[in-house]
Design a protein around this motif. Structure first.
Motif, PDB file in Angstrom:
ATOM      1  N   LEU A  29      18.369  77.973  29.839  1.00 36.36           N
ATOM      2  CA  LEU A  29      17.678  78.794  30.827  1.00 36.36           C
ATOM      3  C   LEU A  29      16.506  77.963  31.319  1.00 36.36           C
ATOM      4  CD1 LEU A  29      17.080  81.595  32.177  1.00 36.36           C
ATOM      5  CD2 LEU A  29      15.675  82.081  30.165  1.00 36.36           C
ATOM      6  N   MET A  30      16.394  77.787  32.618  1.00 34.89           N
ATOM      7  CA  MET A  30      15.312  76.983  33.194  1.00 34.89           C
ATOM      8  C   MET A  30      14.410  77.877  34.030  1.00 34.89           C
ATOM      9  SD  MET A  30      15.709  73.515  35.392  1.00 34.89           S
ATOM     10  CE  MET A  30      14.361  72.737  36.229  1.00 34.89           C
ATOM     11  N   LEU A  31      13.120  77.848  33.721  1.00 34.96           N
ATOM     12  CA  LEU A  31      12.113  78.612  34.457  1.00 34.96           C
ATOM     13  C   LEU A  31      11.250  77.641  35.242  1.00 34.96           C
ATOM     14  CD1 LEU A  31      10.848  80.884  31.529  1.00 34.96           C
ATOM     15  CD2 LEU A  31      12.803  81.275  33.030  1.00 34.96           C
ATOM     16  N   THR A  32      10.906  78.010  36.459  1.00 33.33           N
ATOM     17  CA  THR A  32      10.016  77.195  37.271  1.00 33.33           C
ATOM     18  C   THR A  32       8.979  78.091  37.944  1.00 33.33           C
ATOM     19  OG1 THR A  32      11.497  77.339  39.184  1.00 33.33           O
ATOM     20  CG2 THR A  32      11.730  75.397  37.750  1.00 33.33           C
ATOM     21  N   LYS A  44      17.451  78.512  37.031  1.00 39.46           N
ATOM     22  CA  LYS A  44      18.884  78.389  36.806  1.00 39.46           C
ATOM     23  C   LYS A  44      19.188  78.565  35.341  1.00 39.46           C
ATOM     24  CE  LYS A  44      20.003  74.340  38.329  1.00 39.46           C
ATOM     25  NZ  LYS A  44      20.642  73.077  38.631  1.00 39.46           N
ATOM     26  N   SER A  45      20.452  78.805  35.058  1.00 42.78           N
ATOM     27  CA  SER A  45      20.949  78.841  33.687  1.00 42.78           C
ATOM     28  C   SER A  45      22.386  78.368  33.743  1.00 42.78           C
ATOM     29  CB  SER A  45      20.855  80.249  33.098  1.00 42.78           C
ATOM     30  OG  SER A  45      21.692  81.137  33.796  1.00 42.78           O
ATOM     31  N   GLY A  46      22.900  77.953  32.599  1.00 44.95           N
ATOM     32  CA  GLY A  46      24.270  77.484  32.593  1.00 44.95           C
ATOM     33  C   GLY A  46      24.691  76.886  31.271  1.00 44.95           C
ATOM     34  N   TYR A  67       9.989  75.214  32.341  1.00 44.15           N
ATOM     35  CA  TYR A  67      10.200  75.546  30.942  1.00 44.15           C
ATOM     36  C   TYR A  67      11.704  75.713  30.764  1.00 44.15           C
ATOM     37  CZ  TYR A  67       5.316  76.795  31.530  1.00 44.15           C
ATOM     38  OH  TYR A  67       3.980  76.765  31.845  1.00 44.15           O
ATOM     39  N   VAL A  68      12.235  75.114  29.724  1.00 40.19           N
ATOM     40  CA  VAL A  68      13.676  75.192  29.482  1.00 40.19           C
ATOM     41  C   VAL A  68      13.895  75.709  28.063  1.00 40.19           C
ATOM     42  CG1 VAL A  68      15.848  73.905  29.362  1.00 40.19           C
ATOM     43  CG2 VAL A  68      14.106  73.246  31.043  1.00 40.19           C
ATOM     44  N   TYR A  69      14.722  76.724  27.954  1.00 31.82           N
ATOM     45  CA  TYR A  69      15.125  77.248  26.646  1.00 31.82           C
ATOM     46  C   TYR A  69      16.557  76.795  26.440  1.00 31.82           C
ATOM     47  CZ  TYR A  69      15.374  80.497  22.725  1.00 31.82           C
ATOM     48  OH  TYR A  69      15.490  81.042  21.473  1.00 31.82           O
ATOM     49  N   LEU A  70      16.810  76.107  25.331  1.00 33.73           N
ATOM     50  CA  LEU A  70      18.089  75.430  25.120  1.00 33.73           C
ATOM     51  C   LEU A  70      18.675  75.788  23.764  1.00 33.73           C
ATOM     52  CD1 LEU A  70      20.122  73.134  25.964  1.00 33.73           C
ATOM     53  CD2 LEU A  70      18.532  71.542  24.850  1.00 33.73           C
ATOM     54  N   ARG A  71      19.982  76.063  23.760  1.00 32.60           N
ATOM     55  CA  ARG A  71      20.710  76.299  22.504  1.00 32.60           C
ATOM     56  C   ARG A  71      21.522  75.052  22.187  1.00 32.60           C
ATOM     57  NH1 ARG A  71      25.673  80.430  22.063  1.00 32.60           N
ATOM     58  NH2 ARG A  71      25.520  79.970  24.256  1.00 32.60           N
ATOM     59  N   VAL A  72      21.379  74.557  20.968  1.00 33.48           N
ATOM     60  CA  VAL A  72      22.154  73.411  20.514  1.00 33.48           C
ATOM     61  C   VAL A  72      22.846  73.777  19.207  1.00 33.48           C
ATOM     62  CG1 VAL A  72      20.665  71.707  21.641  1.00 33.48           C
ATOM     63  CG2 VAL A  72      20.193  72.371  19.284  1.00 33.48           C
ATOM     64  N   VAL A  73      23.887  73.037  18.880  1.00 26.10           N
ATOM     65  CA  VAL A  73      24.589  73.225  17.617  1.00 26.10           C
ATOM     66  C   VAL A  73      24.254  72.041  16.738  1.00 26.10           C
ATOM     67  CG1 VAL A  73      26.831  73.442  16.488  1.00 26.10           C
ATOM     68  CG2 VAL A  73      26.455  74.485  18.726  1.00 26.10           C
ATOM     69  N   THR A  74      23.843  72.334  15.517  1.00 22.35           N
ATOM     70  CA  THR A  74      23.465  71.276  14.590  1.00 22.35           C
ATOM     71  C   THR A  74      24.049  71.586  13.223  1.00 22.35           C
ATOM     72  OG1 THR A  74      21.611  69.978  13.745  1.00 22.35           O
ATOM     73  CG2 THR A  74      21.274  72.336  13.950  1.00 22.35           C
ATOM     74  N   GLY A  75      23.866  70.677  12.336  1.00 23.50           N
ATOM     75  CA  GLY A  75      24.363  70.847  10.984  1.00 23.50           C
ATOM     76  C   GLY A  75      25.228  69.671  10.584  1.00 23.50           C
ATOM     77  N   ASP A  76      25.846  69.809   9.450  1.00 26.09           N
ATOM     78  CA  ASP A  76      26.705  68.744   8.942  1.00 26.09           C
ATOM     79  C   ASP A  76      28.140  69.260   8.872  1.00 26.09           C
ATOM     80  OD1 ASP A  76      26.849  70.357   6.627  1.00 26.09           O
ATOM     81  OD2 ASP A  76      25.047  69.405   5.833  1.00 26.09           O
ATOM     82  N   GLU A  77      28.984  68.517   8.202  1.00 23.69           N
ATOM     83  CA  GLU A  77      30.387  68.895   8.102  1.00 23.69           C
ATOM     84  C   GLU A  77      30.570  70.213   7.355  1.00 23.69           C
ATOM     85  OE1 GLU A  77      29.055  66.025   7.233  1.00 23.69           O
ATOM     86  OE2 GLU A  77      29.938  64.564   8.585  1.00 23.69           O
ATOM     87  N   MET A  78      29.608  70.546   6.532  1.00 22.08           N
ATOM     88  CA  MET A  78      29.706  71.740   5.696  1.00 22.08           C
ATOM     89  C   MET A  78      29.192  73.006   6.396  1.00 22.08           C
ATOM     90  SD  MET A  78      30.935  70.174   3.130  1.00 22.08           S
ATOM     91  CE  MET A  78      30.875  71.291   1.773  1.00 22.08           C
ATOM     92  N   SER A  79      28.316  72.837   7.370  1.00 22.03           N
ATOM     93  CA  SER A  79      27.670  74.005   7.958  1.00 22.03           C
ATOM     94  C   SER A  79      27.193  73.700   9.371  1.00 22.03           C
ATOM     95  CB  SER A  79      26.479  74.406   7.078  1.00 22.03           C
ATOM     96  OG  SER A  79      25.722  75.396   7.703  1.00 22.03           O
ATOM     97  N   LYS A  80      27.688  74.437  10.334  1.00 17.15           N
ATOM     98  CA  LYS A  80      27.243  74.321  11.721  1.00 17.15           C
ATOM     99  C   LYS A  80      26.441  75.567  12.062  1.00 17.15           C
ATOM    100  CE  LYS A  80      29.647  70.614  12.819  1.00 17.15           C
ATOM    101  NZ  LYS A  80      29.020  69.353  12.995  1.00 17.15           N
TER     102      LYS A  80
END
Length: 149
Positions: A29-32, A44-46, A67-80
């Motif tokens: 989500l991007m705020l300006t 915008k968002s996407g 301002y940008v709110y961002l979702r990322v996926v992290t973790g290792d092979e055991m846990s995302k």
């Protein structure tokens, strides 16, 4: 509250909820600043974060505050798991007074978007690169118990 600047709370909260929704494909989500710098609203968002980098890397990005709110996926092979990042962009050509005001106005945004693992303030595009963001998210997460490489 900083005088003269409002946040489009309804639109921002809807976008924030969309990014946080595990079932949604929306990743950012991007705020300006809008309406002659009197309102912070959804730009915008996407699902493709590279759209943000394209906007910030262009000629307009030089003088843009966002301002940008961002979702990322992290973790290792055991846990995302999903982690959230709050990015503050202040382009290198933004006048000093607007930069100073932004530090106060960011509190309005943070009052709405409270849940994030990492906060990054950037004025260079390299700082906004996804690889850089992921490194900071991994470091903030503590131990990584994967089998390694």
């Amino acid at each position: 509250m900083p005088k003269g600047v409002i946040v489009d709370e309804e639109a921002v909260m809807a976008g924030y909820a969309d990014v946080r929704d595990d079932e949604s494909e929306t990743k950012f989500l991007m705020l300006t600043y809008q309406d002659e710098n009197t309102k912070i609203g959804v730009s915008k968002s996407g699902a493709d974060y590279s759209e943000v980098l394209t906007d910030l890397g262009g000629e307009e990005g030089e003088s843009l505050r966002a301002y940008v709110y961002l979702r990322v996926v992290t973790g290792d092979e055991m846990s995302k798991r999903h982690k959230f990042v709050l990015l503050t962009w202040c382009g290198p050509s933004v006048p000093a007074l607007k930069k100073a005001k932004m530090s106060l106005e960011k509190t309005l945004v943070k009052n709405l978007m409270r849940s994030f693992a990492v906060e990054i303030q950037a004025s260079e595009l390299e700082e906004m690169a996804l690889d850089n963001i992921m490194d900071l998210v991994r470091k903030s997460g503590g131990a990584n118990y994967g089998p390694g490489k």
